[in-house]
Design an enzyme around this catalytic site. Structure first.
Site, PDB file in Angstrom:
ATOM      1  N   TYR A 159     -32.684   5.741  15.877  1.00 37.40           N
ATOM      2  CA  TYR A 159     -32.380   6.089  14.075  1.00 37.40           C
ATOM      3  C   TYR A 159     -32.373   6.812  14.062  1.00 37.40           C
ATOM      4  O   TYR A 159     -30.910   7.452  14.261  1.00 37.40           O
ATOM      5  CB  TYR A 159     -33.371   5.572  13.395  1.00 37.40           C
ATOM      6  CG  TYR A 159     -33.386   5.419  12.262  1.00 37.40           C
ATOM      7  CD1 TYR A 159     -31.991   4.171  11.844  1.00 37.40           C
ATOM      8  CD2 TYR A 159     -33.122   6.677  10.719  1.00 37.40           C
ATOM      9  CE1 TYR A 159     -31.321   4.109  10.047  1.00 37.40           C
ATOM     10  CE2 TYR A 159     -32.854   6.766   9.632  1.00 37.40           C
ATOM     11  CZ  TYR A 159     -32.113   5.366   9.383  1.00 37.40           C
ATOM     12  OH  TYR A 159     -31.682   5.624   7.899  1.00 37.40           O
ATOM     13  N   LYS A 163     -28.115   8.585  13.377  1.00 39.93           N
ATOM     14  CA  LYS A 163     -27.987   9.749  12.394  1.00 39.93           C
ATOM     15  C   LYS A 163     -27.751  10.723  12.856  1.00 39.93           C
ATOM     16  O   LYS A 163     -25.840  11.542  11.836  1.00 39.93           O
ATOM     17  CB  LYS A 163     -29.132   9.585  11.264  1.00 39.93           C
ATOM     18  CG  LYS A 163     -29.245   8.359  10.870  1.00 39.93           C
ATOM     19  CD  LYS A 163     -28.082   7.299  10.012  1.00 39.93           C
ATOM     20  CE  LYS A 163     -28.422   5.727   9.466  1.00 39.93           C
ATOM     21  NZ  LYS A 163     -27.397   5.151   8.759  1.00 39.93           N
TER      22      LYS A 163
END
Length: 254
Positions: A159, A163
Site C-alpha cells: 500500500y 501511494k
C-alpha cells in the site's frame, strides 16, 4: 482585482472508486459545488445507487462499471462518459484497495493486486483522460494517495509503495501536462472515518495509537476532504500543480 471562483457549474467530473467511502464523499462535494458526476466503480449496482444520490442533489450523474487495471475497460469507460457528457473537466482518480500483512507474508499475488489497482489503475485512467484534456487544452486531475505515500507504517508495504508511486506520478504528469493548461495535484489523507473503516477503527488500541499521532486529536471525516477536493478542482488552484496536499490533522508535521 478579479478573484477566481469555486463554482463548478457546467463542469463534468469523473470519479473512480466513487460509489462509497471517501470517493463518494468527494463526488458529493464536487456535485455540491455544481459539477455533474460520472461515478466509476467495479460494482455497477453500488455505482448506480451513488449516482442516484448525486441526481437527488440536482446534478446530472451516471454510473459506469470498470476495472481500472484493464486498459480496454478504461478506454471503454471514458468513451461512455464522453458519449454522455461530451467532455471531462475534472478527474478524481481515487480507486484503491489494501491488503494488510507483514512483509514476510505478502505474496506476489497480494503485491500485484494492490499495485495494479492503486498505481497502475491511477496511471491508466490518468493517461486516457489526459489525452482528452490535452485535446481540450484544459483540465484538473486530482490523484488520491495517502500519508503512507510520504511516511511508513508496519504491515503496509504494498500500500505504501503504491501511494508513494502516486505522489511521484503526480509530479511527472504535472510537468508533462502544464503546457496544455492541465493542473495535476494529489490529496493525501490520513485515517478517515467512513462506513468502510468503522470495523477496523473499532479496535481501541489501534484507534488510540492513531489519535496519539494526530496533533488535532481526532480522526478525519469525509467532510474534511470536501474543501481540498473542490479547491483543487476549481479556478482557485490554477497556479498550483504537482503538489501533494496532506489532509492529516498534522500527523506528518511531526
Amino acid at each position: 482585482m478579479n478573484f477566481p471562483s469555486a463554482d463548478l457549474s457546467g463542469k463534468t467530473a469523473l470519479v473512480t472508486g466513487g460509489s462509497k467511502g471517501i470517493g463518494f464523499g468527494m463526488a458529493c462535494a464536487l456535485a455540491h459545488a455544481g459539477a455533474d458526476i460520472v461515478i466509476v466503480s467495479r460494482n455497477l449496482a453500488e455505482g448506480e445507487k451513488a449516482a442516484q444520490e448525486i441526481r437527488n442533489m440536482g446534478r446530472k450523474a451516471m454510473a459506469i462499471s470498470c476495472d481500472v487495471t484493464i486498459p480496454a475497460a478504461v478506454n471503454a469507460m471514458v468513451e461512455k462518459a464522453l458519449a454522455t457528457f461530451g467532455k471531462i473537466d475534472i478527474l478524481l482518480n481515487n480507486a484503491g484497495m489494501n491488503i494488510r500483512k507483514p512483509v514476510v507474508e505478502v505474496t506476489e499475488e497480494d503485491w500485484d493486486k494492490v499495485l495494479d489497482t492503486n498505481l497502475k489503475g491511477i496511471f491508466l485512467v490518468a493517461q486516457r483522460v489526459g489525452k482528452e484534456m490535452i485535446k481540450q487544452q484544459s483540465g484538473k486531475v486530482i490523484n488520491v494517495a495517502s500519508i503512507l505515500g510520504v511516511i511508513g507504517l508496519p504491515w503496509l508495504a504494498s500500500y505504501a509503495a503504491s501511494k508513494g508511486g502516486i505522489v511521484q506520478l503526480t509530479k511527472v504528469l504535472a510537468l508533462e501536462w502544464a503546457q496544455y493548461n492541465i493542473n495535476v495535484n494529489c490529496i493525501a489523507p490520513a485515517y478517515i472515518r467512513t462506513p468502510m473503516t468503522e470495523g477496523w477503527l473499532s479496535d481501541q488500541v489501534r484507534l488510540q495509537s492513531i489519535l496519539s499521532n494526530t496533533p488535532l486529536g481526532r480522526l478525519g471525516t469525509v467532510e474534511d476532504l470536501a474543501g481540498p477536493v473542490v479547491f483543487l478542482a476549481s479556478d482557485w488552484s490554477n497556479y498550483i500543480t504537482g503538489h501533494t496536499l496532506l489532509v492529516d490533522g498534522g500527523w506528518t508535521a511531526r
